[in-house]
Design an enzyme around this catalytic site. Structure first.
Site, PDB file in Angstrom:
ATOM      1  N   CYS A 146       0.860  -1.171   0.000  1.00 51.69           N
ATOM      2  CA  CYS A 146       0.000   0.000   0.000  1.00 51.69           C
ATOM      3  C   CYS A 146       0.902   1.227   0.000  1.00 51.69           C
ATOM      4  CB  CYS A 146      -0.917  -0.025   1.224  1.00 51.69           C
ATOM      5  SG  CYS A 146      -2.044   1.365   1.244  1.00 51.69           S
ATOM      6  N   CYS A 186      -3.243   6.986  -4.847  1.00 48.40           N
ATOM      7  CA  CYS A 186      -2.981   5.549  -4.753  1.00 48.40           C
ATOM      8  C   CYS A 186      -1.535   5.239  -5.180  1.00 48.40           C
ATOM      9  CB  CYS A 186      -3.978   4.733  -5.578  1.00 48.40           C
ATOM     10  SG  CYS A 186      -3.900   2.976  -5.202  1.00 48.40           S
TER      11      CYS A 186
END
Ligand code: PYC
Length: 321
Positions: A97, A247
């Site tokens: 992530c 992201c």
């Protein structure tokens, strides 16, 4: 269920919250489940199989929300790493992530566990290197990223044929090539419905990443209106939450596609805006034919708390969707 959860009245879990470009990360600093000393990918499987209720307790309502990403701080196997981490969210687990790694590094700095400089972080998909810059910005040198399929056509019920690229940036992404929607917060419901329909169609047609892994993130792009910013995105995450940040793994997948298309050179800067207007700066390095994206962004610690597990609370372990 582990012993600590059997006696919840005595359980306290210390967390530090931050956001990276608007996307929250909740780092579990202490009180998490014991998962041994195996590799981070082995510990992730143990987390999934034996402690999934803990995941739900930390990120799901009523303590969390669909948008919360959890990060369980772990002892790394490789002692040259500053930390190990397993990322999770409202519906499951993430291999890597990007925004979460930036949030983790800002949190480790807040805890005074690291100083500006280069730090290795162990994740279930490999070791990533993060640089805590003197400015407080964090640069993540991500795992090798690549495009698995270009301009792939999928029939999406209610929408027709949609073309996109399947790419890996630490998670699997479908990067839609063209669409008719406007990327604004006012359109979140339509953007979410469209990207969820694409993901359902990919699943229904057995279209996966490598080793049958689900393509659980879908990305839409449009030009950014901000000067010097190359693109704006909307990213559907696993479940139905969208990424408030650009992201990190999605931008890595985008950079791999741009490089493969000859639209980005090694070292050239790509600025990616998110749906809420936050920006990551990215570039790629190429080593032995592999593409290694780097992502730079900022995170801010915004809460420190102790989660209390109270016996008799019917939603102590979270509300599962
Ligand atoms: O920044 O890589 C990322 C990410 C994945 C899911 C939410 N954020």
């Amino acid at each position: 269920m582990n012993d600590a959860i059997k006696t919840p009245a005595s359980r306290r879990v210390r967390v530090i919250d931050s956001h990276t470009g608007g996307e929250p990360t909740r780092v579990v600093v202490s009180g998490g489940p014991e998962m041994g000393r195996g590799s981070l990918s082995e510990r992730l499987e143990c987390f999934r199989e034996r402690h999934d209720d803990f995941r739900s307790a930390v990120v799901n309502e009523p303590r969390g929300s669909d948008v919360m990403v959890g990060a369980l701080l772990c002892e790394p196997v490789d002692s040259s790493c500053a930390a190990g981490v397993i990322f999770f969210n409202n519906v499951g687990y993430l291999g890597m992530c990007g925004h979460g790694t930036i949030g983790l590094v800002a949190t480790l700095a807040y805890m005074k566990r690291i100083a500006p400089g280069e730090h290795k972080i162990e994740t279930p998909v490999g070791i990533v290197t993060a640089i805590l810059n003197a400015s407080g910005e964090v640069t993540v040198h991500n795992v090798a990223s690549y495009r698995k399929a270009a301009n792939f056509a999928v029939d999406v019920p209610g929408y027709g044929t949609v073309h996109g690229d399947v790419a890996w940036g630490g998670n699997w992404f479908f990067l839609v090539r063209s669409h008719e929607l406007t990327l604004t917060l006012a359109n979140i419901e339509q953007l979410t419905a469209f990207t969820r329909a694409i993901r359902r169609a990919l699943n229904a047609n057995g279209i996966t990443g490598d080793n049958g892994k689900e393509i659980d993130h879908v990305e839409l792009f449009a030009p950014s209106e901000k000067p010097g910013v190359h693109s704006k995105n909307f990213v559907l995450c696993p479940g139905k939450a969208y990424d408030r940040s650009p992201c990190g793994t999605g931008t890595s997948a985008k950079l791999a596609c741009l490089y493969a298309d000859g639209k980005l050179r090694e070292g050239e800067i790509w600025r990616q805006e998110s749906i809420v207007g936050s920006i990551f700066e990215g570039s790629v390095r190429v080593r032995e034919g592999k593409i290694y994206p780097s992502i730079t962004g900022s995170a801010f610690v915004n809460a420190e708390a102790e989660l209390v597990f109270t016996s008799g609370d019917p939603f102590c372990m979270g509300i599962r969707g």
